[in-house]
Write an enzyme that holds these catalytic residues in place. Structure first.
Site, PDB file in Angstrom:
ATOM      1  N   TYR A 170     -21.836 -28.491  25.870  1.00 57.94           N
ATOM      2  CA  TYR A 170     -21.247 -27.729  26.972  1.00 57.94           C
ATOM      3  C   TYR A 170     -19.756 -28.033  27.104  1.00 57.94           C
ATOM      4  O   TYR A 170     -18.931 -27.133  27.311  1.00 57.94           O
ATOM      5  CB  TYR A 170     -21.936 -28.071  28.295  1.00 57.94           C
ATOM      6  CG  TYR A 170     -23.338 -27.568  28.467  1.00 57.94           C
ATOM      7  CD1 TYR A 170     -23.709 -26.276  28.101  1.00 57.94           C
ATOM      8  CD2 TYR A 170     -24.320 -28.395  29.025  1.00 57.94           C
ATOM      9  CE1 TYR A 170     -25.013 -25.811  28.291  1.00 57.94           C
ATOM     10  CE2 TYR A 170     -25.621 -27.933  29.219  1.00 57.94           C
ATOM     11  CZ  TYR A 170     -25.957 -26.656  28.851  1.00 57.94           C
ATOM     12  OH  TYR A 170     -27.242 -26.204  29.034  1.00 57.94           O
ATOM     13  N   GLY A 178     -32.668 -22.811  23.393  1.00 54.64           N
ATOM     14  CA  GLY A 178     -32.413 -21.398  23.653  1.00 54.64           C
ATOM     15  C   GLY A 178     -31.145 -21.145  24.442  1.00 54.64           C
ATOM     16  O   GLY A 178     -30.792 -19.994  24.695  1.00 54.64           O
ATOM     17  N   ASP A 179     -30.437 -22.195  24.825  1.00 52.37           N
ATOM     18  CA  ASP A 179     -29.229 -22.071  25.643  1.00 52.37           C
ATOM     19  C   ASP A 179     -28.042 -21.715  24.743  1.00 52.37           C
ATOM     20  O   ASP A 179     -27.663 -22.490  23.863  1.00 52.37           O
ATOM     21  CB  ASP A 179     -28.974 -23.402  26.359  1.00 52.37           C
ATOM     22  CG  ASP A 179     -27.893 -23.290  27.417  1.00 52.37           C
ATOM     23  OD1 ASP A 179     -26.782 -22.826  27.087  1.00 52.37           O
ATOM     24  OD2 ASP A 179     -28.148 -23.686  28.564  1.00 52.37           O
ATOM     25  N   LEU A 180     -27.431 -20.553  24.970  1.00 47.94           N
ATOM     26  CA  LEU A 180     -26.330 -20.114  24.121  1.00 47.94           C
ATOM     27  C   LEU A 180     -25.142 -21.057  24.223  1.00 47.94           C
ATOM     28  O   LEU A 180     -24.424 -21.267  23.238  1.00 47.94           O
ATOM     29  CB  LEU A 180     -25.915 -18.692  24.497  1.00 47.94           C
ATOM     30  CG  LEU A 180     -24.818 -18.074  23.626  1.00 47.94           C
ATOM     31  CD1 LEU A 180     -25.234 -18.026  22.164  1.00 47.94           C
ATOM     32  CD2 LEU A 180     -24.455 -16.678  24.137  1.00 47.94           C
TER      33      LEU A 180
END
Length: 222
Positions: free
Chosen positions: A213, A171-173
């Site tokens: 990231y 769920g981490d954009l």
């Protein structure tokens, strides 16, 4: 391209001790992947610094930082610690006057959340004393009992506080955006799509998330 037959080393069968990410081993396992390999060589092994705070203090910080920009969040967090007399402990939170914590910049919801965190930490409801030995899913179950802590916050705790090797925050954009950049896609995958795409990268999905990231932060090598 899935990574088949790769096992997480160093954990005896039946042991309650949970593994931490071995950055060198993760980089070595991912370096031959056709998409991730160039990023591994460009960025080097994942860098997860040793946690600077104990578990309770880190969760308090996580709640304080929610939905705030970094500088503003850091300022409010510093004021909260001052209001606690410099001690980020359950007892200090439960003893602190509400006016002092609200005056530090906490919203009513965040104040309720850190009080709930402190109460559940103090009475053992979330088991912070032995959470290092709990499995990943058990950690998520425990932490999400606390008001204001959702699955994403629990996953960040797993990744950066406990440094577990196989956390996959779909769920981490940032992770989804980095995945798209690495693969040259115009749109990030949905959380459900990313969940399926990550299956082949077990047991190193924390490292894959870290490279996603980095793809967002520094770009993708040519």
């Amino acid at each position: 391209m899935p990574l088949r037959g790769v096992r997480q080393p160093g954990v005896a069968v039946g042991s309650v001790s949970q593994p931490r990410l071995d950055s060198a081993a993760a980089a070595a396992a991912l370096s031959s992947h056709p998409v991730l390999g160039p990023m591994v060589r460009f960025a080097g092994p994942p860098e997860l610094p040793d946690p600077a705070l104990d578990h309770f203090a880190m969760l308090l910080r996580s709640i304080t930082f929610q939905q705030l920009a970094g500088k503003a969040a850091a300022t409010i967090h510093g004021r909260v610690i001052q209001a606690l007399g410099g001690a980020a402990t359950p007892g200090a939170v439960l003893a602190a006057p509400e006016d002092a914590l609200r005056g530090a910049g906490l919203s009513a919801n965040k104040l309720a959340a850190i009080r709930d965190l402190a109460g559940k930490a103090a009475d053992g409801a979330i088991g912070l004393d032995d959470i290092d030995d709990a499995g990943d899913e058990e950690v998520i179950v425990r932490l999400t009992r606390v008001r204001g802590i959702g699955v994403w916050t629990a996953q960040m705790f797993l990744m950066f506080q406990l440094q577990r090797p196989d956390v996959w925050p779909t769920g981490d954009l940032g992770v989804r955006t980095g995945w798209a950049k690495l693969h040259g896609d115009t749109e990030p995958p949905s959380a459900k799509e990313l969940d399926l795409l990550g299956h082949g990268f077990r047991p190193w999905r924390t490292a894959v998330a870290w490279y996603c990231y980095r793809a967002v932060d520094v770009g993708v090598p040519e």
